[in-house]
Scaffold this motif. Structure first.
Motif, PDB file in Angstrom:
ATOM      1  N   GLY A 110       0.805  -1.080   0.125  1.00 54.24           N
ATOM      2  CA  GLY A 110      -0.025  -0.245  -0.021  1.00 54.24           C
ATOM      3  C   GLY A 110       0.816   1.276  -0.033  1.00 54.24           C
ATOM      4  O   GLY A 110       0.495   2.134  -0.553  1.00 54.24           O
ATOM      5  N   SER A 111       1.883   1.123   0.701  1.00 47.36           N
ATOM      6  CA  SER A 111       2.880   2.538   0.888  1.00 47.36           C
ATOM      7  C   SER A 111       3.435   2.939  -0.454  1.00 47.36           C
ATOM      8  O   SER A 111       3.423   3.663  -0.973  1.00 47.36           O
ATOM      9  N   PHE A 112       3.984   1.554  -0.986  1.00 46.00           N
ATOM     10  CA  PHE A 112       4.690   1.836  -2.613  1.00 46.00           C
ATOM     11  C   PHE A 112       3.369   2.262  -3.482  1.00 46.00           C
ATOM     12  O   PHE A 112       3.626   3.369  -4.221  1.00 46.00           O
ATOM     13  N   ALA A 113       2.220   1.897  -3.558  1.00 41.55           N
ATOM     14  CA  ALA A 113       1.170   2.197  -4.502  1.00 41.55           C
ATOM     15  C   ALA A 113       0.980   3.950  -4.016  1.00 41.55           C
ATOM     16  O   ALA A 113       0.884   4.507  -5.023  1.00 41.55           O
ATOM     17  N   ALA A 114       1.003   4.184  -2.984  1.00 35.58           N
ATOM     18  CA  ALA A 114       0.674   5.340  -2.720  1.00 35.58           C
ATOM     19  C   ALA A 114       1.882   6.570  -3.072  1.00 35.58           C
ATOM     20  O   ALA A 114       1.640   7.427  -3.500  1.00 35.58           O
ATOM     21  N   MET A 115       2.967   5.902  -2.880  1.00 38.69           N
ATOM     22  CA  MET A 115       4.399   6.807  -3.106  1.00 38.69           C
ATOM     23  C   MET A 115       4.527   7.026  -4.819  1.00 38.69           C
ATOM     24  O   MET A 115       4.971   7.959  -4.930  1.00 38.69           O
ATOM     25  N   GLN A 116       4.040   6.099  -5.206  1.00 34.74           N
ATOM     26  CA  GLN A 116       4.152   6.325  -6.881  1.00 34.74           C
ATOM     27  C   GLN A 116       3.191   7.274  -7.263  1.00 34.74           C
ATOM     28  O   GLN A 116       3.384   7.814  -8.421  1.00 34.74           O
ATOM     29  N   ARG A 117       1.917   7.394  -6.572  1.00 40.15           N
ATOM     30  CA  ARG A 117       1.096   8.495  -6.832  1.00 40.15           C
ATOM     31  C   ARG A 117       1.534   9.911  -6.577  1.00 40.15           C
ATOM     32  O   ARG A 117       0.657  10.666  -6.166  1.00 40.15           O
ATOM     33  N   ARG A 118       2.502  10.002  -5.705  1.00 40.05           N
ATOM     34  CA  ARG A 118       2.997  10.979  -4.963  1.00 40.05           C
ATOM     35  C   ARG A 118       2.134  11.864  -4.096  1.00 40.05           C
ATOM     36  O   ARG A 118       2.171  12.773  -3.904  1.00 40.05           O
ATOM     37  N   LEU A 119       1.692  10.814  -3.377  1.00 43.61           N
ATOM     38  CA  LEU A 119       0.833  11.380  -2.089  1.00 43.61           C
ATOM     39  C   LEU A 119       1.855  11.812  -0.993  1.00 43.61           C
ATOM     40  O   LEU A 119       3.053  11.502  -0.873  1.00 43.61           O
TER      41      LEU A 119
END
Lengths: 203, 203, 203
Positions: A21-30
């Motif tokens: 989940g963390s990776f998915a969110a960081m890829q979206r620049r949250l």
């Protein structure tokens, strides 16, 4: 399977989903807060939807603050060591698949505990395993991955069918549990490794 | 803090969230019915998710039809007077921040009422304050604002921590409640005014 | 209205929503599994949200596996016969409208059964009728149709008001039920046929 074994694997699964989940969110620049929230919903989403549907409230993570701490620490670690962890994509994928297997098994067991029919128990297991990812992708504003690329939920459903087949032949509970978890684990790896997909529709 | 004071601020918060939801929907050019629905989910979303998670059903707004009427009237007023209200953006922002503070406080109190641990109560407060906006943005097909721009939920979390710190030092219930609401109110205004944000990830 | 009649129309409604969900998913080129999931959430979404909000858990479809089987078979049939069924778009639309009418009526009845006030019962009916489509569109990453094009929910709300008006004048239960279902059915067809819409906002 002993309770402690279950808890160990559940913890590993929670950690893995939290990292994913963390990776998915960081890829979206949250921002970091967004990353924590996405890590949280990915990890507890499946179990929460399951508990809401069967009416077992307050939902699981509200009764044990340790899961929240675990997710928080894992997500923070992922943020700080993100360059390092990227190299362990395979490790992450393996943990994620193991988590999928166990969460599916837990969901099935909870369904049985609530006296639901086998078909519904398989659905509950699938929801427990997959829904964290569905909510994550919905929040991140993409068509959930589960509907597009991977035969993700198919693994859960086949695993659930395997479980009730094994029970039908009076296989021991522990053996059935481990077999199902191992099946989902291996099935998903094989599918992703050989890029197997269900046929798409061409219009 | 007296019950009537709580109800007054809750009413103001509901009105403010209803206005904010209506504006968000009109900016996406929804028809009046869509605007009403978005106003409604923005206002009651947080409390509904909270009540579902702790199992306090039927959820709050189903037990008191007055909230629905209040949201309906506020949203209709926003639609008809939209040009006029636009000039009062600051007023709207202040009400919205006040609502955030109070809804967070209410969520924390409800968690305590259900015997949940402090960490979970803070999470409940944050959900009550923020989730209406999350659902609104998800329906409107954008990445929820909470994950991108503002330190929105951070205010709720810090407010929650402040509450339990004050209680730890035996501060009176009323004083603690007002302090937390005021803190969230002021914190959010300062953050938005000076455009403070958590650092983003550059990939 | 006899129970068996209710079940017949509910079955037809479930079939229709399942077909509509399958088509929406195939148009977005999801794989067969994704199509099944979307068909499922479209069919049971409204009733599930209703049962969660009033706390009637486990939710309806978990207590009767036959609905799941019905949705599964309908969705598979839609996938395999998609070219054929496309020619029956009118039939599909009629079933969908009938389902909308009945699900709305069922939601209202369930609200009354739980002792909720008329306004809330109308909301429950609307949720039961419309929410499957809302969840479907949210998963498919579009602004839900209900907020954009059709006066979909308006039909449910007016139908609900009609029901309580009829009851106010002591109309027989069966007659009231059939009238409401027929009203929603006809209202929606007329609206779609003559492309009636609520006014949009021009900014």
């Amino acid at each position: 399977m002993e309770i402690s074994t279950m808890q160990t694997i559940e913890t590993l699964g929670t950690v893995a989903f939290s990292i994913s989940g963390s990776f998915a969110a960081m890829q979206r620049r949250l921002d970091p807060f967004g990353v924590l929230i996405i890590a949280f919903v990915t990890s507890i989403g499946g179990g929460t939807v399951r508990d809401l549907l069967i009416g077992d409230t307050p939902v699981a993570w509200m009764r044990d603050v340790n899961y929240c701490l675990l997710i928080l620490l894992t997500s923070l670690a992922t943020i700080f060591f993100k360059t390092h962890i990227k190299k362990f994509k395979v490790t992450l994928f393996l943990f994620d698949s193991a988590g999928l297997g166990l969460f599916t098994m837990l969901g099935i067991q909870k369904g049985i505990m609530f006296g639901l029919s086998p078909g519904i128990c398989v659905a509950l297991g699938t929801i427990t395993g997959c829904f964290g990812g569905v909510i994550r992708d919905t929040f991140l504003n993409t068509i959930p991955l589960i509907f597009r690329k991977e035969i993700y939920a198919t693994a859960c459903i086949l695993g659930g069918i395997l479980y009730f087949t094994l029970k039908h032949f009076n296989i021991k509970e522990d053996v059935a549990n481990i077999s199902v978890i191992a099946f989902i684990f291996v099935f998903r790896i094989v599918v992703v490794k050989y890029k197997l997909t269900l046929p798409k529709f061409g219009y």
